[in-house]
Design a protein around this motif. Structure first.
Motif, PDB file in Angstrom:
ATOM      1  N   PRO A 148      50.745  37.630  38.703  1.00  0.00           N
ATOM      2  CA  PRO A 148      49.541  37.483  37.879  1.00  0.00           C
ATOM      3  C   PRO A 148      48.485  36.638  38.564  1.00  0.00           C
ATOM      4  CG  PRO A 148      51.259  36.014  37.100  1.00  0.00           C
ATOM      5  CD  PRO A 148      51.864  36.821  38.215  1.00  0.00           C
ATOM      6  N   MET A 149      47.304  36.676  37.997  1.00  0.00           N
ATOM      7  CA  MET A 149      46.201  35.847  38.472  1.00  0.00           C
ATOM      8  C   MET A 149      46.330  34.439  37.907  1.00  0.00           C
ATOM      9  SD  MET A 149      43.048  38.522  37.822  1.00  0.00           S
ATOM     10  CE  MET A 149      43.704  39.153  36.270  1.00  0.00           C
ATOM     11  N   ASN A 150      45.639  33.518  38.530  1.00  0.00           N
ATOM     12  CA  ASN A 150      45.395  32.201  37.951  1.00  0.00           C
ATOM     13  C   ASN A 150      43.933  32.123  37.531  1.00  0.00           C
ATOM     14  OD1 ASN A 150      47.975  31.168  38.282  1.00  0.00           O
ATOM     15  ND2 ASN A 150      47.532  30.257  40.277  1.00  0.00           N
ATOM     16  N   GLY A 151      43.684  31.598  36.349  1.00  0.00           N
ATOM     17  CA  GLY A 151      42.317  31.314  35.933  1.00  0.00           C
ATOM     18  C   GLY A 151      41.589  32.432  35.212  1.00  0.00           C
ATOM     19  N   TRP A 152      42.203  33.614  35.111  1.00  0.00           N
ATOM     20  CA  TRP A 152      41.511  34.705  34.410  1.00  0.00           C
ATOM     21  C   TRP A 152      41.778  34.617  32.911  1.00  0.00           C
ATOM     22  CZ3 TRP A 152      42.463  39.406  31.651  1.00  0.00           C
ATOM     23  CH2 TRP A 152      41.340  40.241  31.541  1.00  0.00           C
ATOM     24  N   ARG A 153      40.719  34.783  32.116  1.00  0.00           N
ATOM     25  CA  ARG A 153      40.838  34.820  30.668  1.00  0.00           C
ATOM     26  C   ARG A 153      40.309  36.165  30.168  1.00  0.00           C
ATOM     27  NH1 ARG A 153      38.026  30.293  31.791  1.00  0.00           N
ATOM     28  NH2 ARG A 153      36.190  31.109  30.697  1.00  0.00           N
ATOM     29  N   ARG A 154      40.801  36.566  29.029  1.00  0.00           N
ATOM     30  CA  ARG A 154      40.530  37.922  28.545  1.00  0.00           C
ATOM     31  C   ARG A 154      39.052  38.169  28.273  1.00  0.00           C
ATOM     32  NH1 ARG A 154      45.258  39.928  28.458  1.00  0.00           N
ATOM     33  NH2 ARG A 154      44.313  41.983  28.310  1.00  0.00           N
ATOM     34  N   GLU A 155      38.312  37.147  27.928  1.00  0.00           N
ATOM     35  CA  GLU A 155      36.903  37.355  27.595  1.00  0.00           C
ATOM     36  C   GLU A 155      36.011  37.468  28.833  1.00  0.00           C
ATOM     37  OE1 GLU A 155      37.579  32.828  27.281  1.00  0.00           O
ATOM     38  OE2 GLU A 155      38.688  34.679  26.870  1.00  0.00           O
ATOM     39  N   MET A 156      36.579  37.300  30.017  1.00  0.00           N
ATOM     40  CA  MET A 156      35.781  37.306  31.238  1.00  0.00           C
ATOM     41  C   MET A 156      35.328  38.711  31.626  1.00  0.00           C
ATOM     42  SD  MET A 156      37.621  34.754  33.923  1.00  0.00           S
ATOM     43  CE  MET A 156      37.285  32.995  33.950  1.00  0.00           C
ATOM     44  N   TYR A 157      34.058  38.821  31.993  1.00  0.00           N
ATOM     45  CA  TYR A 157      33.570  39.975  32.740  1.00  0.00           C
ATOM     46  C   TYR A 157      33.585  39.602  34.222  1.00  0.00           C
ATOM     47  CZ  TYR A 157      32.154  42.585  28.594  1.00  0.00           C
ATOM     48  OH  TYR A 157      32.167  43.293  27.423  1.00  0.00           O
ATOM     49  N   PHE A 158      33.411  40.615  35.075  1.00  0.00           N
ATOM     50  CA  PHE A 158      33.673  40.386  36.493  1.00  0.00           C
ATOM     51  C   PHE A 158      32.796  39.289  37.086  1.00  0.00           C
ATOM     52  CE2 PHE A 158      33.896  41.055  41.019  1.00  0.00           C
ATOM     53  CZ  PHE A 158      35.239  41.321  41.201  1.00  0.00           C
ATOM     54  N   GLU A 159      31.534  39.238  36.680  1.00  0.00           N
ATOM     55  CA  GLU A 159      30.625  38.248  37.260  1.00  0.00           C
ATOM     56  C   GLU A 159      31.072  36.818  36.984  1.00  0.00           C
ATOM     57  OE1 GLU A 159      27.905  41.697  35.911  1.00  0.00           O
ATOM     58  OE2 GLU A 159      29.841  40.833  35.388  1.00  0.00           O
ATOM     59  N   GLU A 160      31.939  36.620  36.012  1.00  0.00           N
ATOM     60  CA  GLU A 160      32.406  35.279  35.656  1.00  0.00           C
ATOM     61  C   GLU A 160      33.642  34.857  36.443  1.00  0.00           C
ATOM     62  OE1 GLU A 160      31.870  34.775  31.072  1.00  0.00           O
ATOM     63  OE2 GLU A 160      32.227  36.907  31.451  1.00  0.00           O
ATOM     64  N   THR A 161      34.154  35.714  37.323  1.00  0.00           N
ATOM     65  CA  THR A 161      35.404  35.404  38.017  1.00  0.00           C
ATOM     66  C   THR A 161      35.215  34.634  39.311  1.00  0.00           C
ATOM     67  OG1 THR A 161      35.400  37.473  39.293  1.00  0.00           O
ATOM     68  CG2 THR A 161      36.423  37.531  37.090  1.00  0.00           C
ATOM     69  N   GLY A 162      33.995  34.651  39.868  1.00  0.00           N
ATOM     70  CA  GLY A 162      33.777  34.043  41.164  1.00  0.00           C
ATOM     71  C   GLY A 162      34.278  34.872  42.328  1.00  0.00           C
ATOM     72  N   LEU A 163      34.689  36.104  42.060  1.00  0.00           N
ATOM     73  CA  LEU A 163      35.206  36.988  43.104  1.00  0.00           C
ATOM     74  C   LEU A 163      34.120  37.938  43.587  1.00  0.00           C
ATOM     75  CD1 LEU A 163      38.612  37.874  41.400  1.00  0.00           C
ATOM     76  CD2 LEU A 163      38.282  36.321  43.339  1.00  0.00           C
ATOM     77  N   PRO A 164      34.212  38.392  44.823  1.00  0.00           N
ATOM     78  CA  PRO A 164      33.237  39.369  45.314  1.00  0.00           C
ATOM     79  C   PRO A 164      33.530  40.756  44.764  1.00  0.00           C
ATOM     80  CG  PRO A 164      34.867  38.937  47.017  1.00  0.00           C
ATOM     81  CD  PRO A 164      35.178  38.001  45.878  1.00  0.00           C
ATOM     82  N   TRP A 165      32.466  41.491  44.439  1.00  0.00           N
ATOM     83  CA  TRP A 165      32.625  42.874  43.997  1.00  0.00           C
ATOM     84  C   TRP A 165      32.529  43.795  45.205  1.00  0.00           C
ATOM     85  CZ3 TRP A 165      34.106  45.512  39.788  1.00  0.00           C
ATOM     86  CH2 TRP A 165      33.833  46.875  39.728  1.00  0.00           C
ATOM     87  N   ILE A 166      33.615  44.486  45.483  1.00  0.00           N
ATOM     88  CA  ILE A 166      33.630  45.555  46.474  1.00  0.00           C
ATOM     89  C   ILE A 166      33.802  46.852  45.686  1.00  0.00           C
ATOM     90  CG2 ILE A 166      34.734  46.503  48.526  1.00  0.00           C
ATOM     91  CD1 ILE A 166      33.587  43.717  48.964  1.00  0.00           C
ATOM     92  N   PRO A 167      32.921  47.838  45.837  1.00  0.00           N
ATOM     93  CA  PRO A 167      33.064  49.061  45.046  1.00  0.00           C
ATOM     94  C   PRO A 167      34.461  49.663  45.194  1.00  0.00           C
ATOM     95  CG  PRO A 167      30.945  49.064  46.163  1.00  0.00           C
ATOM     96  CD  PRO A 167      31.717  47.888  46.704  1.00  0.00           C
ATOM     97  N   PRO A 168      35.212  49.796  44.096  1.00  0.00           N
ATOM     98  CA  PRO A 168      36.541  50.411  44.193  1.00  0.00           C
ATOM     99  C   PRO A 168      36.465  51.904  44.481  1.00  0.00           C
ATOM    100  CG  PRO A 168      35.995  49.923  41.919  1.00  0.00           C
ATOM    101  CD  PRO A 168      34.907  49.331  42.745  1.00  0.00           C
ATOM    102  N   SER A 169      35.324  52.515  44.158  1.00  0.00           N
ATOM    103  CA  SER A 169      35.048  53.902  44.503  1.00  0.00           C
ATOM    104  C   SER A 169      33.552  54.035  44.719  1.00  0.00           C
ATOM    105  CB  SER A 169      35.551  54.858  43.414  1.00  0.00           C
ATOM    106  OG  SER A 169      35.055  54.512  42.141  1.00  0.00           O
ATOM    107  N   PRO A 170      33.104  55.061  45.417  1.00  0.00           N
ATOM    108  CA  PRO A 170      31.708  55.106  45.866  1.00  0.00           C
ATOM    109  C   PRO A 170      30.674  55.067  44.747  1.00  0.00           C
ATOM    110  CG  PRO A 170      33.025  56.721  47.054  1.00  0.00           C
ATOM    111  CD  PRO A 170      33.889  56.178  45.962  1.00  0.00           C
ATOM    112  N   ASN A 171      31.028  55.563  43.565  1.00  0.00           N
ATOM    113  CA  ASN A 171      30.034  55.659  42.509  1.00  0.00           C
ATOM    114  C   ASN A 171      30.156  54.571  41.446  1.00  0.00           C
ATOM    115  OD1 ASN A 171      28.322  58.113  43.137  1.00  0.00           O
ATOM    116  ND2 ASN A 171      30.391  58.916  43.409  1.00  0.00           N
ATOM    117  N   LEU A 172      30.834  53.487  41.806  1.00  0.00           N
ATOM    118  CA  LEU A 172      30.811  52.268  40.990  1.00  0.00           C
ATOM    119  C   LEU A 172      30.350  51.125  41.893  1.00  0.00           C
ATOM    120  CD1 LEU A 172      34.028  52.654  38.815  1.00  0.00           C
ATOM    121  CD2 LEU A 172      31.660  52.961  38.103  1.00  0.00           C
TER     122      LEU A 172
END
Length: 393
Positions: free
Chosen positions: A199-223
């Motif tokens: 599991p992760m450390n520090g993730w809470r259910r109400e979090m959207y991705f921008e609140e995680t402090g992690l970089p967004w790498i497109p998981p597929s080309p159209n996202l």
């Protein structure tokens, strides 16, 4: 901002006993990185010298280079590590005995997007089944659900409409991480493989991705951005129509439209503003996909309040309005779609053909939501058994 530690980062810090001495395989793609953009295959290769034996790739390819659905990727050799890469979206979507022969443990590090139709979780489910049959254990490195783990939305898929865009009766927006989905598949839906979740450390259910402090790498080309993931649980339904979902533009799923669409008539029929989102009329011209090279009239969705915005309901209402005003020009996309050659693609996406029929008949979406409410509540009750994370106290 809270900085979330992913399952990948925890694995590198402290591997579980289940991996001691094992030959490893890794199911991954370009989004499988740590916070410093280091790729999982490099980290695993260095952390477990001589033990990483094979790599595996989901839909869109090992480098996420394949743009559209049903565009297969072949097997290859990783140019960095000189390891075999077995495609699980090519000649087969189910791992063969030969593919698993080099390994004892399959490590899975994929960024899911929290929507039922996204195929990565079904690649995982097939891997879990094949792992059980071939005596291979599975370790899932958990990652955030980018659209949060609180809200759930939509009808649950009917088992008779199972496909590669929906194998199990879950709602369109399920609110689970990929690790939690693996637990649900393994225990509730009875796959029964030897499964470990890191599991992760520090993730809470109400979090959207921008609140995680992690970089967004497109998981597929159209996202390409977290915003595209936010609208995806609703906007994906346009894939089952002749309306462009924005592929071939810089903002797929955020924009949609067609040459025949009149956005102002659609706005007039919506009976006021849609909660949490502004529908801005626009014209765009896709460079590929539906209506390539043709100006399309439609909308860009600007999400103003993610907690009020209901993506599935919003897109169903928009689809119903298009049906109302443009029935002569509108068409349902015909098969094939994700290797299904008989059933309408939209029925596979919606998971229940009665949703399409009720939209065609003009039945209010809110009435449909009431009717599938009991099944949704039942899913919420079931999923609580498999949740690994809570909310902020």
């Amino acid at each position: 901002m809270t900085v979330v530690q992913t399952g990948l980062e925890k694995l590198i810090d402290s591997p579980p006993d289940a991996m001691v001495g094992k030959r490893l395989g890794l199911l991954c793609n370009p989004a499988s990185v740590d916070r410093n953009f280091r790729h999982a295959r490099e980290l695993v290769f260095r952390r477990f010298p001589g033990r990483l034996k094979a790599l595996y790739s989901p839909q869109h390819g090992f480098f996420a280079e394949k743009q559209d659905n049903m565009i297969e990727s072949g097997h290859l050799t990783d140019p960095l590590l000189n390891l075999p890469v077995f495609s699980l979206y090519g000649e087969t979507r189910i791992p063969t005995e030969d593919m698993f022969a080099p390994i004892d443990t399959l490590v899975v590090d994929l960024q899911d997007v929290g929507t039922r139709v996204y195929t990565f979780v079904y690649t995982l489910s097939h891997c879990m089944e094949a792992a059980r049959q071939n005596g291979v254990s599975v370790v899932v490195l958990d990652r955030p659900n980018p659209v949060g783990g609180v809200q759930v939305e939509g009808n649950c898929l009917l088992p008779e409409y199972a496909s590669f865009v929906g194998r199990y009766p879950v709602p369109m927006r399920h609110g689970l991480t990929i690790g939690e989905m693996a637990r649900l598949f393994n225990e509730y839906f009875g796959i029964g493989c030897e499964l470990t979740i890191i599991p992760m450390n520090g993730w809470r259910r109400e979090m959207y991705f921008e609140e995680t402090g992690l970089p967004w790498i497109p998981p597929s080309p159209n996202l390409p951005t977290p915003v595209s993931a936010v609208v995806y649980p609703g906007q994906v339904i346009w894939e089952g129509t002749n309306v462009s979902e924005g592929r071939g533009t810089t903002q797929p799923f955020e924009v949609f439209g067609a040459p025949f669409l009149d956005p102002y008539r659609i706005l007039d029929s919506l009976d006021g503003p849609v909660p949490g989102v502004v529908l801005r009329p626009l014209v765009f011209e896709p460079t590929s996909g539906k209506w390539a090279g043709t100006p399309c009239r439609g909308f860009q969705l600007h999400v103003t309040d993610r907690h009020l915005y209901a993506p599935y309901r919003t897109s169903l209402m928009l689809l119903q309005s298009v049906l109302l005003h443009h029935r002569d020009a509108f068409e349902w996309k015909q098969p094939p779609y994700e290797y299904e050659f008989d059933r309408l693609p939209v029925d596979l996406i919606l998971g229940d053909p009665t949703v399409r029929r009720r939209l065609e008949q003009g039945e209010p979406v809110q009435q449909m939501e009431q009717d599938w409410g009991e099944a949704l509540e039942n899913f919420i009750s079931i999923r609580q058994r498999f949740c690994l994370y809570g909310t902020e106290k």
